[in-house]
Design a protein around this motif. Structure first.
Motif, short mmCIF file in Angstrom:
data_model
loop_
_atom_site.label_atom_id
_atom_site.label_comp_id
_atom_site.label_asym_id
_atom_site.label_seq_id
_atom_site.Cartn_x
_atom_site.Cartn_y
_atom_site.Cartn_z
N GLY A 148 0.84 -1.21 0.00
CA GLY A 148 0.00 0.00 0.00
C GLY A 148 0.87 1.26 0.00
N GLU A 149 0.20 2.41 -0.02
CA GLU A 149 0.93 3.70 -0.07
C GLU A 149 1.74 3.90 1.21
N LEU A 150 2.89 4.56 1.08
CA LEU A 150 3.70 4.89 2.26
C LEU A 150 4.00 6.39 2.23
N ASP A 151 3.54 7.09 3.28
CA ASP A 151 3.75 8.54 3.25
C ASP A 151 4.72 9.00 4.33
N GLU A 152 5.52 8.08 4.85
CA GLU A 152 6.50 8.47 5.88
C GLU A 152 7.72 7.56 5.80
N HIS A 153 8.75 7.99 6.53
CA HIS A 153 9.98 7.21 6.58
C HIS A 153 9.70 5.87 7.28
N CYS A 154 10.34 4.77 6.82
CA CYS A 154 10.09 3.49 7.51
C CYS A 154 11.35 2.63 7.54
N LEU A 155 11.34 1.67 8.43
CA LEU A 155 12.34 0.60 8.41
C LEU A 155 11.61 -0.68 8.03
N ILE A 156 12.27 -1.46 7.19
CA ILE A 156 11.65 -2.70 6.69
C ILE A 156 12.78 -3.73 6.55
N SER A 157 12.46 -5.01 6.69
CA SER A 157 13.53 -5.99 6.52
C SER A 157 13.81 -6.16 5.03
#
Ligand SMILES: C[S@@+](CC[C@H](N)C(=O)[O-])C[C@H]1O[C@@H](n2cnc3c(N)ncnc32)[C@H](O)[C@@H]1O
Length: 394
Positions: A148-157
């Motif tokens: 889905g849409e991402l509107d912020e900074h993230c950490l992901i594996s």
């Protein structure tokens, strides 16, 4: 099943405290400890960090992260082999009657452990899934389609990211279903019919005389609903709990320009529908607890879906109607369910077997003699059980 709640992770970026969105498809909790690593980090160091529960935020070259993961996988495999040969020497790998289910559970535990270790290599992504890593490809389309849409900074594996990239390829290429002369396009998180020997069973089973309405319970990509519509069932209602499956089925139905398949999100059975002449279901075939939402299509804790389907189906079936249950007997070979149990569930549900069609899977794992579960996998039979209501003939 899907992650609906947003999770955040607090971490130290050198001296600065940061708070980022935490994305985890396998519902792993936000990492408690994060260190920054890069191209200078050796695979041995990374493997040690991961084994002791420390997550690593990768700041090196994008492709080197992939190589690091491969090197960590080799270390996990070596450790697993060492443990297996130690157990064999100490006589723990006994061949008594409980050995097969034990082997299955040990293999699931090892898979879980492998996934936890490998999921400890993390990437940071900006809004729109853009990465600042050297040589990072543009994966925004693949990630948006998957998560889905991402509107912020993230950490992901890195592993979740690889999953999204792999799914995007399947979705673009499609899975050819030769017996139907068409391709099915699986979406991320939806059961991909790569083992589709059961399609032939669906083509070989004679349709009931009246076939104006059929239900496909747990439609996934929509494959079984599509077969029924193409075989001449006038109206097909396809059900799934997973919204990703419904979006995927809608995509496949639209590509084939089928106008007589209707989709509904429900737990097992559709609402506000008349009785159907045919109800098909290919439930998750292994009675074990899914360890992540991606496993819901394969693992069914305590056979809950299978039993729920059997217990409820008679209320939705026309008097002369048929149930086509597609089921592999792998669970029987793994001693996780017995044939007697299955037959007793049919009987308790007021159903009787009209006929059964069988096929033997030919996929890679059924031919791999090095797999500890080879004996069970190579004996596996997938069946189409045609069931009818008992009182019909009594
Ligand atoms: C093995 S897949 C079969 C997919 C497809 N019918 C096929 O044959 O390729 C099982 C499907 O059942 C769905 N499912 C699991 N539990 C369900 C439930 N309680 N109600 C509806 N669908 C369910 C899963 O989301 C998954 O799509």
């Amino acid at each position: 099943m899907l992650q609906t709640e947003k999770h955040y992770v607090q971490w130290q970026d050198n001296e600065t405290s940061r708070n980022s969105r935490w994305l985890s498809e396998s519902n792993q909790p936000p990492p408690a400890r994060i260190v920054i690593v890069d191209d200078q980090t050796t695979a041995d160091q990374a493997y040690r960090f991961a084994c002791e529960g420390t997550s690593m935020l990768w700041r090196g070259d994008f492709h080197n992260a992939r190589q690091l993961l491969q090197a960590m996988t080799r270390r996990i495999e070596r450790t697993e082999q060492r443990k297996a040969s130690k157990a064999a020497k100490s006589g723990k790998a006994s061949t008594d009657a409980t050995a097969i289910p034990n082997l299955f559970h040990l293999q699931r535990q090892a898979q879980g452990q492998r996934s936890r270790i490998l999921s400890r290599v993390l990437l940071e992504l900006d809004a729109g899934y853009s990465s600042r890593l050297r040589r990072a490809p543009d994966f925004s389309a693949a990630c948006t389609a998957a998560f889905g849409e991402l509107d912020e900074h993230c950490l992901i594996s890195f592993r979740d990211l690889q999953g999204a990239l792999g799914a995007a390829q399947w979705r673009e290429k499609g899975v050819p279903i030769s017996s139907l002369d068409l391709s099915i396009f699986p979406h991320y998180g939806v059961f991909a019919p790569t083992r589709h020997e059961y399609v032939q069973l669906m083509l070989d089973a004679p349709l009931p005389d009246t076939h104006d309405l059929a239900f496909d319970i747990g439609t996934g990509t929509g494959l079984l609903a599509i077969i029924l519509a193409q075989r001449g069932v006038q109206q097909v209602v396809a059900i799934d709990l997973n919204p990703r499956a419904l979006a995927c089925a809608a995509d496949n139905i639209q590509r084939l320009e089928l106008t007589n398949v209707q989709l509904q999100q429900a737990d097992l059975f559709p609402t506000e529908q008349p009785l159907a002449n045919l109800i098909v279901c290919n439930p998750p075939w292994l009675p074990a607890k899914p360890s992540s939402p991606l496993e819901y299509a394969v693992y069914d804790a305590n056979s809950a879906m299978l039993r729920g389907f059997l217990q409820g189906v008679s209320k939705h079936l026309a008097a002369q109607g048929e149930v086509w249950l597609i089921l592999s007997d792998l669970a029987e070979h793994l001693q996780l369910r017995s044939r007697e149990e299955l037959l007793s569930w049919f009987s308790e549900a007021g159903l009787m077997v009209k006929y059964r069609l069988d096929t033997q899977p030919k996929h890679g794992r059924s031919q791999d003699a090095t797999d500890p579960l080879f004996a069970a996998r190579s004996a596996e039979i997938t069946s189409l059980w045609c069931l009818t209501l008992r009182q019909q003939t009594e």
